[in-house]
Write an enzyme that holds these catalytic residues in place. Sequence first.
Site, short mmCIF file in Angstrom:
data_model
loop_
_atom_site.label_atom_id
_atom_site.label_comp_id
_atom_site.label_asym_id
_atom_site.label_seq_id
_atom_site.Cartn_x
_atom_site.Cartn_y
_atom_site.Cartn_z
N GLY A 53 0.82 -1.19 0.00
CA GLY A 53 0.00 0.00 0.00
C GLY A 53 0.86 1.25 0.00
O GLY A 53 2.00 1.23 -0.46
N CYS A 54 0.32 2.34 0.52
CA CYS A 54 1.07 3.60 0.58
C CYS A 54 2.41 3.39 1.27
O CYS A 54 2.47 2.84 2.38
CB CYS A 54 0.25 4.64 1.33
SG CYS A 54 1.14 6.18 1.64
N PHE A 55 3.48 3.83 0.62
CA PHE A 55 4.80 3.54 1.18
C PHE A 55 5.10 4.30 2.47
O PHE A 55 6.01 3.94 3.21
CB PHE A 55 5.93 3.73 0.17
CG PHE A 55 5.88 4.96 -0.69
CD1 PHE A 55 5.35 6.17 -0.27
CD2 PHE A 55 6.41 4.92 -1.98
CE1 PHE A 55 5.34 7.29 -1.07
CE2 PHE A 55 6.40 6.03 -2.81
CZ PHE A 55 5.87 7.23 -2.35
#
Length: 226
Positions: A53-55
Amino acid sequence: MTKTRTALCAGALALVSAGCQQAVAAESVVAAPSAKRAAKESAGLKTAIFAGGCFWGVEGVFSHVKGVTSAVSGYHGGTERQASYDIVSSGVTDHVEAVKVTYDPKVIRYDQLLRIFFSVVADPTLKNRQGPDRGAQYDAKLIPTSAEQLTVAKAYLAQMKGSGKWSGPIVTDIVRAQAFYPAETHHQDFAAKNPSHGYIQRWDAPKIAALKRLYPGVYSASFQRN
C-alpha cells in the site's frame, strides 16, 4: 501530503478533510504466526523489498524495527521514466509503491520481517488496495532479493494459508526483484516528519503502535532516518 496524494488516494481526501472522522474500514491487526522456516542468512547487511500500500506506512513501521538500518520509499516494477509519484499514482504504470529495507540478519531475520509485515503493515487478503488506497500501485507484494529470501517467502505464505488467522484467502504475490527507484525526497521519512498529518494519524500511526504492542522486543523508539 501532496496534492496528488490528496486527489488520488481513494477515500483519503474525505477522510482527512473530516479530521479522520469518516470511516473507510480500518485495516485489522493480526498476530501472524512465527515462521516455521527461519531464514538462514550469512553475516552482513541484507536488503529486501516490500510493497504494502502507501509507502509512508510501510517505511514508517520498518524504520522502527531493531536491526533495520535503512527503509527507503520508492517504486518497483516499471521503468525509470515512469518512476515519479505523479505518474505512478495515476495507476497507468507497472510500478507499485514499495520500500527497500536494509537490515542486519544478526539482529532481525527476513522471516521475522515477514511476520511483522503481515501482522501490522499489510492485509494479505486484499488485492490492488490497502487501507483507503485503491489501484494496482497499492498492491501488497513480497519482492525477495535472494534465493534464501524467496524460499522463506514461499514457505511463509504457504504457512499463512493454512493458519486460519485470516478470514479470507491469502492473495499476496511474490514477484521477481527488478530495479528499485527511490521516491522523491519529500516522501522519505514522511511519517516521522509529519506525525500530525491526518493520513498518518488515521492509517500509519496505529501500525507503529501495533508494532510496539505486539513485538516490543524488536520495536525501537528511535526512528531510523534515511
